[in-house]
Structure formats: C-alpha cells, structure tokens
Design a protein around this motif. Structure first.
Motif, short mmCIF file in Angstrom:
data_model
loop_
_atom_site.label_atom_id
_atom_site.label_comp_id
_atom_site.label_asym_id
_atom_site.label_seq_id
_atom_site.Cartn_x
_atom_site.Cartn_y
_atom_site.Cartn_z
N HIS A 100 -1.35 48.40 65.09
CA HIS A 100 -0.73 49.59 65.41
C HIS A 100 0.68 49.77 65.01
CE1 HIS A 100 1.12 52.26 68.35
NE2 HIS A 100 0.27 52.92 68.11
N LEU A 101 1.33 48.68 65.22
CA LEU A 101 3.00 48.68 64.85
C LEU A 101 3.03 48.86 63.40
CD1 LEU A 101 5.88 48.41 65.29
CD2 LEU A 101 5.58 45.55 65.50
N ALA A 102 2.14 47.95 62.50
CA ALA A 102 2.13 47.97 61.02
C ALA A 102 2.06 49.49 60.52
CB ALA A 102 1.53 47.04 60.32
N GLN A 103 1.05 50.10 61.08
CA GLN A 103 0.56 51.49 60.80
C GLN A 103 1.89 52.29 60.97
OE1 GLN A 103 -3.26 51.67 62.87
NE2 GLN A 103 -3.77 52.74 61.00
N ALA A 104 2.57 52.16 62.20
CA ALA A 104 3.46 53.09 62.41
C ALA A 104 4.74 52.90 61.45
CB ALA A 104 3.92 53.02 63.70
N ALA A 105 5.01 51.46 61.25
CA ALA A 105 5.96 51.35 60.34
C ALA A 105 5.83 51.85 58.89
CB ALA A 105 6.41 49.87 60.40
N VAL A 106 4.75 51.76 58.51
CA VAL A 106 4.71 52.13 57.09
C VAL A 106 4.68 53.62 57.03
CG1 VAL A 106 3.67 50.05 56.11
CG2 VAL A 106 2.21 51.84 57.19
N ALA A 107 4.12 54.37 57.83
CA ALA A 107 4.23 55.60 58.15
C ALA A 107 5.81 56.29 58.23
CB ALA A 107 3.39 56.36 59.41
N ALA A 108 6.70 55.46 58.56
CA ALA A 108 8.03 55.87 58.69
C ALA A 108 8.92 55.27 57.56
CB ALA A 108 8.56 55.23 60.29
N GLY A 109 7.93 54.89 56.57
CA GLY A 109 8.82 54.52 55.35
C GLY A 109 9.41 52.84 55.35
N ILE A 110 8.92 52.19 56.02
CA ILE A 110 9.33 50.77 56.38
C ILE A 110 8.35 49.87 55.54
CG2 ILE A 110 10.10 48.78 57.93
CD1 ILE A 110 10.60 50.92 60.07
N PRO A 111 8.83 49.26 54.39
CA PRO A 111 8.15 48.07 53.71
C PRO A 111 7.69 46.94 54.78
CG PRO A 111 10.02 48.67 52.52
CD PRO A 111 9.98 49.39 53.75
N THR A 112 6.50 46.84 54.91
CA THR A 112 5.93 46.07 56.04
C THR A 112 4.96 44.72 55.63
OG1 THR A 112 5.98 47.77 57.63
CG2 THR A 112 4.59 45.60 58.30
N LEU A 113 5.38 43.64 56.22
CA LEU A 113 4.52 42.36 55.75
C LEU A 113 3.65 42.02 56.93
CD1 LEU A 113 4.43 40.11 53.53
CD2 LEU A 113 5.68 38.91 54.89
N GLY A 114 2.31 41.77 56.77
CA GLY A 114 1.23 41.47 57.88
C GLY A 114 0.77 39.99 57.57
N TYR A 115 1.35 39.12 59.06
CA TYR A 115 0.98 37.73 58.82
C TYR A 115 -0.06 37.66 60.05
CZ TYR A 115 1.56 32.77 58.94
OH TYR A 115 1.35 31.57 58.61
N ARG A 116 -1.34 36.87 59.76
CA ARG A 116 -2.33 36.54 60.99
C ARG A 116 -1.96 35.50 61.51
NH1 ARG A 116 -6.80 39.71 60.63
NH2 ARG A 116 -7.20 40.90 58.99
N THR A 117 -2.12 35.32 62.91
CA THR A 117 -2.14 34.12 63.65
C THR A 117 -3.43 33.65 63.82
OG1 THR A 117 -2.06 35.55 65.83
CG2 THR A 117 -0.03 35.22 64.57
N GLY A 118 -4.50 34.31 63.77
CA GLY A 118 -5.73 33.63 64.06
C GLY A 118 -7.06 34.60 63.88
N PRO A 119 -8.09 34.61 64.36
CA PRO A 119 -9.28 35.54 64.17
C PRO A 119 -8.94 36.75 64.97
CG PRO A 119 -9.84 33.58 65.54
CD PRO A 119 -8.41 33.37 65.33
N GLU A 120 -8.10 37.74 64.58
CA GLU A 120 -7.71 38.61 65.49
C GLU A 120 -8.70 39.63 65.47
OE1 GLU A 120 -5.02 37.91 63.00
OE2 GLU A 120 -3.16 37.32 64.11
N ALA A 121 -8.66 40.65 66.72
CA ALA A 121 -9.69 41.59 66.94
C ALA A 121 -9.26 42.96 66.21
CB ALA A 121 -9.90 41.60 68.31
N GLY A 122 -8.32 43.07 65.55
CA GLY A 122 -7.91 44.36 64.84
C GLY A 122 -8.75 44.56 63.92
N SER A 123 -9.17 46.04 63.76
CA SER A 123 -9.96 46.44 62.49
C SER A 123 -9.50 47.73 62.00
CB SER A 123 -11.25 46.40 62.89
OG SER A 123 -11.51 47.71 63.74
N LEU A 124 -9.51 47.89 60.73
CA LEU A 124 -9.27 49.18 60.05
C LEU A 124 -10.28 49.64 59.18
CD1 LEU A 124 -5.70 47.94 58.31
CD2 LEU A 124 -6.18 49.69 60.45
N THR A 125 -10.61 50.87 58.97
CA THR A 125 -11.17 51.37 58.07
C THR A 125 -10.78 51.21 56.74
OG1 THR A 125 -10.34 53.67 58.06
CG2 THR A 125 -12.06 53.15 59.79
N ALA A 126 -11.80 51.28 55.70
CA ALA A 126 -11.22 51.14 54.28
C ALA A 126 -10.17 52.20 53.99
CB ALA A 126 -12.64 51.47 53.29
N ALA A 127 -10.40 53.33 54.41
CA ALA A 127 -9.43 54.44 54.16
C ALA A 127 -8.09 54.15 54.70
CB ALA A 127 -9.90 55.93 54.61
#
Length: 402
Positions: free
Chosen positions: A16-43
């Motif tokens: 959710h934070l990453a989506q909000a950040a890139v929508a605001a024009g902030i280049p964002t790096l995502g780093y996994r900490t484990g088998p997280e439950a978040g999911s995104l559609t392909a779109a």
C-alpha cells in the motif's frame, strides 16, 4: 533511476505504501522480509513498475535511499503475543547498509516502546551510527483500509512520532509528499499507542454489536432496524454492524504487558468476537432443523469467503472456521466467491460453485458471509431454498438475518 525510498516488507502494508509513493512520483525500492501476504494484480504491478517501483535484488541497495520504511508483518505467536521476528530481521538487514542522514520509519503494528527499545538498538549496533544524531528514527501507524473508495493515502492524515523533534520533522517531510495532512505525536511511544487505540476501537465496537445481535435474536428484536434508527443520532454514536466474525490484518492488540496490566475490555471483545463463527454454525444447524433437515448430510453453500467485500483477501476470514465446523457436523460444504477461484480448509479443497443461482437452488442452506457488490441479493433470496444472511444485506424479510 536511483530509488528515493525503500519499503522493507511487501505485505499488505508495504505494498500500500509503495503504491502511494510511486503514485506521488517517488522512485521506490521494494525489499521482501519473508513470505508476505500482499498481492497485486498484473495490471497493478505493471502500473507500479511504470511509475518507478523496483524490487530489490540485493540488501546493498537499501543503503542508497534517503528514506527507509519498515512495514514487516507482525503475526501472532503461539502464545497470542505479537511476533516481531520479521521486524528484527528487517532492522538487522537495514542496519548493515544504513548510511548517515537516512530517515528510518517503522510502520509495522508493534507494542508501544518497540521503536526505542528494539529497533533503535539493532540499528545502532549494526551500523555504528547514533539515532537522533547520525540518522533520523520515527514511528508512524499505518492506516490502510483496503477497498475504501473514499479514503486513500492522499486524504488520510498520517501520525508521526520521532525520536527527536528533528526526527519528527524529517519523517513529516517525507509523508508530506504522500498525504494532505501530517499529525505530529509527542514521540514514538505515543504514535505506537495510536495504532493500539485505533485497532482496539474497531474490535471493541464490533464485539458490542455482535453481542447485541445474539441478544436481539433471543428477544425477537430486529437488530438491523435498531441500528438504522440509532445511527440517526447526530452525536455520541457511530454505527457498527455485526457479522460472522472479525477478519483482516489489524488483529486486536492487548499490548499493556510491560505495565503489568492487561486491557480487560480488549480481552472480552476478543472472546465475544471469537464466538461468532460457532454462533453462525449454531444458527445454521437450528434453521436446518426447523425445516426438517439435519446438518449431517446437508448441502451448505457459503457466499463470499473473503474478509472484506469486493477484495480477494482471505486474511483472518471467519469463513474458514465456519466451513470447518460445518464439515465437522457432517455437512457437505461448497462456496461461491467471484474473487476466490480456489479455496481450501486444512488443505482440503472446497468445491467452488460456478453458477450462483443454480447452486443456491440446489443447496439446503445458503449462508451469506460477505456481501460482494456483484451479488443480486433480491434474486438470490428468491432462488435459495433457505438463506441465512450474516451481514444484514438482504431486503427486509427476504432472508433469516443474524
């Protein structure tokens, strides 16, 4: 393009934070900490990548950002207490790469004191830097309401509590790029306790209305009409509605252990809410019995097995326990959910109904657990042999309500 922000932990909070950040024009790096439950559609993923999101390929990349936000999941341990293992792991990984002048923010739902007593020592020991002097450290409770069309990152105020006033201002500058309003707490402990209060407010109020649902059924009172009337009061009342249980990621938090005191109201609310799935099964069995049928061998159709309408998220959904208890009674359980193509309970696949009306007509009992927008509840009430509505979503008199 070099990333400006690192989101550490890509569960539902981090995504959710990453989506909000890139929508605001902030280049964002995502780093996994484990088998997280978040999911995104392909779109959604394509959109994020096009706007400047990039999965990290190495921990070393965490040392090249100005802001790092830890959103690691905090599941419940075997004893029911928050398991901070992933927060600790994220802190150690970040500490090895931490540079001076970086702003580090914790968003994971943690007990008050975690930022100062757990996160700060780990970051300082692993980096050789001093929080509040060499780098900024703050806490901000995550306020994520998946599927909410009225409130998103931009118009939901952000609470921030920094280790020092300078830490607070640095975090406020970052969040000011994402939201219209930043609220400054006195410090990290106050900000952490905001998370506890907000989460438990929901839990306690749902427990009250769930208990009212059981009471009103016993009294022969229409609770849904009671709520309709009560919510016309312009002050001192906020409407909550009962349901088959409390799902979602925001688990109740009785986090007063360091003081030696427990939150008795929260303990009681958890007990009340945990009784709702068994109560739904009890009502289901009673309805079948009233219509000359036994739960054993009955065909029961569950409608909507996600924890929230119009989402594919199954986290904490009461549908799991309800299905399990029905099967233990000997019922033949199937389900329908437009957002869940396959579903299992204890590794046992539950048959999915393709044709909703046909399945409802063939079931001895249909139980509405989640009111997805695509459901025509008027038409469903006509087709179903017997319908139990746990959400009060069907027209008055069209179904048996919780």
């Amino acid at each position: 393009m070099p990333a400006d922000l690192a989101v550490i932990g890509l569960g539902h909070l981090g995504l959710h934070l990453a989506q909000a950040a890139v929508a605001a024009g902030i280049p964002t790096l995502g780093y996994r900490t484990g088998p997280e439950a978040g999911s995104l559609t392909a779109a959604e993923l394509r959109r994020m990548l096009a706007r400047g999101f990039r999965p990290a390929s190495s921990p070393a990349e965490l040392g090249r950002v100005r802001t790092a936000v830890i959103c690691a999941p905090v599941p419940r341990g075997a004893d029911g207490a928050p398991d901070l293992t992933q927060v600790e792991s994220a802190a150690r990984t970040l500490a090895e790469q931490l540079r001076a002048h970086t702003t580090v923010i914790l968003e994971s739902p943690v007990p008050p004191g975690t930022t100062e007593d757990l996160l700060r020592p780990l970051l300082e020991a692993g980096s050789g830097l001093r929080a509040g002097r060499d780098f900024h450290l703050a806490y901000s409770p995550s306020r994520v309401d998946p599927g909410n069309r009225d409130f998103g990152a931009a118009n939901t105020p952000k609470v921030i509590g920094g280790l020092t006033p300078a830490c607070t201002e640095s975090a406020a500058t970052f969040y000011g790029r994402l939201t219209d309003k930043v609220v400054r707490a006195r410090g990290p402990r106050e900000a952490e306790t905001v998370q506890v209060l907000e989460t438990n407010y929901r839990q306690v109020n749902i427990a009250l209305v769930n208990e009212m649902a059981v009471l009103c059924h016993d009294l022969g009172v229409d609770l849904w009409d009671v709520i309709r009337c009560a919510e016309t009061k312009p002050f001192g009342f906020q409407a909550f509605r009962p349901g088959p249980g409390v799902g979602g990621h925001a688990v109740p938090q009785d986090l007063a252990a360091p003081t030696g005191r427990s939150l008795r109201m929260v303990e009681l609310a958890q007990q009340v809410n945990s009784r709702m799935p068994p109560y739904v099964v009890q009502r289901a069995a009673a309805l079948l019995n009233e219509h000359g049928k036994s739960a054993r061998g009955a065909r029961v159709l569950l409608l909507g097995v996600t924890y929230k309408p119009d989402l594919a998220d199954l986290q904490g959904s009461p549908a799991h326990e309800i299905a399990l208890r029905l099967m233990e009674l000997g019922a033949s359980v199937s389900y329908h959910d437009p957002h869940v193509p396959a579903w299992s309970v204890l590794d046992r696949p539950i048959p999915r109904a393709d044709s909703l009306y046909e399945a409802a007509a063939g079931a001895d009992l249909t139980i509405l657990l989640q009111q997805h927008r695509t459901y025509d509840l008027q038409g469903l009430s006509v087709k179903a042999q017997l319908l139990l509505d746990t959400r009060g979503a069907t027209p008055t008199g069209a179904a048996h309500r919780l």
